[in-house]
Motif scaffolding. Sequence first.
Motif, short mmCIF file in Angstrom:
data_model
loop_
_atom_site.label_atom_id
_atom_site.label_comp_id
_atom_site.label_asym_id
_atom_site.label_seq_id
_atom_site.Cartn_x
_atom_site.Cartn_y
_atom_site.Cartn_z
N LEU A 146 0.83 -1.22 0.00
CA LEU A 146 0.00 0.00 0.00
C LEU A 146 0.86 1.26 0.00
N LYS A 147 2.00 1.18 0.67
CA LYS A 147 2.92 2.33 0.69
C LYS A 147 3.48 2.55 -0.73
N ASP A 148 3.87 1.43 -1.37
CA ASP A 148 4.43 1.54 -2.73
C ASP A 148 3.38 2.01 -3.73
N PHE A 149 2.11 1.65 -3.48
CA PHE A 149 1.05 2.06 -4.41
C PHE A 149 0.79 3.57 -4.35
N GLN A 150 1.39 4.23 -3.36
CA GLN A 150 1.27 5.69 -3.31
C GLN A 150 2.18 6.34 -4.36
N PRO A 196 2.81 6.68 -8.07
CA PRO A 196 2.00 6.44 -9.27
C PRO A 196 2.64 5.44 -10.25
N LYS A 197 3.96 5.42 -10.33
CA LYS A 197 4.61 4.48 -11.26
C LYS A 197 4.36 3.03 -10.84
N VAL A 198 4.50 2.78 -9.54
CA VAL A 198 4.29 1.42 -9.03
C VAL A 198 2.81 1.04 -9.18
N LEU A 199 1.94 1.99 -8.84
CA LEU A 199 0.50 1.72 -8.94
C LEU A 199 0.11 1.43 -10.38
N LYS A 200 0.70 2.20 -11.31
CA LYS A 200 0.41 1.99 -12.74
C LYS A 200 0.87 0.58 -13.16
N GLY A 201 2.07 0.20 -12.67
CA GLY A 201 2.59 -1.14 -12.99
C GLY A 201 1.66 -2.22 -12.49
N PHE A 202 1.17 -2.05 -11.26
CA PHE A 202 0.26 -3.03 -10.65
C PHE A 202 -1.05 -3.11 -11.45
N LEU A 203 -1.60 -1.92 -11.77
CA LEU A 203 -2.89 -1.90 -12.50
C LEU A 203 -2.73 -2.50 -13.90
N ALA A 219 -3.36 7.18 -6.66
CA ALA A 219 -2.20 7.07 -5.76
C ALA A 219 -2.36 8.06 -4.60
N LYS A 220 -2.85 9.26 -4.91
CA LYS A 220 -3.04 10.27 -3.87
C LYS A 220 -4.12 9.80 -2.88
N LYS A 221 -5.16 9.18 -3.45
CA LYS A 221 -6.26 8.69 -2.61
C LYS A 221 -5.75 7.58 -1.66
N ILE A 222 -4.89 6.72 -2.20
CA ILE A 222 -4.35 5.63 -1.37
C ILE A 222 -3.51 6.22 -0.23
N GLU A 276 -4.02 8.78 1.32
CA GLU A 276 -4.89 9.37 2.35
C GLU A 276 -5.68 8.30 3.11
N MET A 277 -5.58 7.05 2.61
CA MET A 277 -6.34 5.97 3.27
C MET A 277 -5.59 5.47 4.49
N ASP A 278 -6.35 4.90 5.45
CA ASP A 278 -5.72 4.23 6.58
C ASP A 278 -5.39 2.80 6.12
N PRO A 279 -4.08 2.48 6.03
CA PRO A 279 -3.71 1.15 5.50
C PRO A 279 -4.37 0.00 6.25
N LYS A 280 -4.57 0.20 7.55
CA LYS A 280 -5.19 -0.89 8.36
C LYS A 280 -6.62 -1.16 7.88
N VAL A 281 -7.32 -0.10 7.53
CA VAL A 281 -8.71 -0.26 7.07
C VAL A 281 -8.72 -0.99 5.72
N VAL A 282 -7.80 -0.59 4.82
CA VAL A 282 -7.73 -1.24 3.49
C VAL A 282 -7.36 -2.71 3.66
N LEU A 283 -6.37 -2.96 4.50
CA LEU A 283 -5.92 -4.35 4.67
C LEU A 283 -7.01 -5.20 5.31
N GLU A 284 -7.78 -4.61 6.19
CA GLU A 284 -8.87 -5.34 6.82
C GLU A 284 -9.95 -5.68 5.77
#
Lengths: 248, 207
Positions: B46-50, B52-59, B102-105, B107-115
């Motif tokens: 989730l940290k790496d997805f912040q 944009p290059k990594v997030l783009k690669g993942f998507l 990426a900006k939205k991620i 701002e997210m609480d990683p614990k909430v996303v992971l849950e």
Amino acid sequence: MLRGIPFDSPLYEVDEDRGIEYRNCDAITGFFTIKNDISDLLPEGLKPYSEPAQGGIWISHYSFSTVGEYHEYITVIQVEDEQGGMGYYIPYIYVTNDSALAAGRELAGAPKKLATIDLIKENDVVMGYLERPTGKRLVTFVMKPNTRAAGDMIDFVLPKPTYLYSVRHLPPIKGKGGVTQLVKWYAEIDFHVDPNGEKVIFNGPGTVTYDSPSAIDPVHKVEIENLLTAIYFQFDMKLGFVDILREY
Amino acid sequence: MAVVYPSKEWMEELYKKVNSDEEYKKVAANWEGDYLCVVELDEEALKDFQNPKVLKGFLEMLDSIPKERREKFKGTVNEGLLVALGLSVDTDISTVDVDELAKKISEMDPKVVLEAAKGASLNMWLDFWHGELRNVAVAAPGEHEDAKFKLIGPYSVFKQLVMGKADAITLVVSGKLKLQGDMGYMMRNMAAVRKFTELMSSIPIES
């Protein structure tokens, strides 16, 4: 009981049902791919388990055993026998006590010699070494046990039981009484378990060096290409005998 | 040239690297079998997805799965991940504003996303055959579950492997990566495994 000589005061006495028992031992083991062709080191009836061949080095301290307290150095080659079983052939093995030497040679054919062996913990490193004679350093194995080996893979490198192979040889006199046999035996290793229920096995970076090759003790003939894993562990053990696989 | 991990470019680079290596061909000459790598989402992902290059690669990796196979995400924890990120299985990934996501991620609480996406993973399938990497692809949930080997672990551990900070055998011995499959076969082919991971970690990764 399996007894050595002298008959009235044998050097070793081994309970055939219980085997040789060991308590409170520790060891370092390195498992590696072998660089060179080792087929001339293997007896008929065994072949390398993998291509390229794989082998290992084991340096241990047995604080108690039914053949006494001692240190041991072993070179092994991972092999497959004619029944398809996986185990380790022992081309070179050294110990620091005569009872272990006699029992190993006479019962299993382990080609044990006496040597100077130690397993030392200093700073963050565990070091094992083999010298023969004292001062002639044949092997140094250092490793840093910094990570708990919590995976299942060790159970495949050192399964329970771990099978061992050696050639028991008694030279003939005037053509009579000679014996050359491929003996299959085993080590049943019980890793110590800590209060959290985890096996006391740690892995980490390691290095094995053949410091000073010797024609008299050519352990360097098993050339190390890549050290795949190095582990330090605490354990109890039992050694026993499986069968004589072949008479040469 | 450095590539982003995870990304399609990284998979293509891996494919080229393995198939052009003579030593790999030799040590893996007898190897027959595929791997399913189950890369579990964790805080580091989730940290790496912040970025944009990594997030783009993942998507783009997800986008490489054809739409009809992407249906397999429905009802799985992986769909939960997409939903947590504000996407859906039907989203046309090529239209996603990666910078904004990426900006939205961030701002997210990683614990909430992971849950919300507990157990979500990115699955990669690698098919090896006699010294050749025949195929490397992203697998949809449930695909290639019968692979000869399954390598399971958190994104952060796979990243250590990919970046050459740890080797596969050490990670498996330590239990940080779990390996399922025919261990006897694996034991016979340690040299091939070692060489493959050496090649994989030699790909320069863009940070």
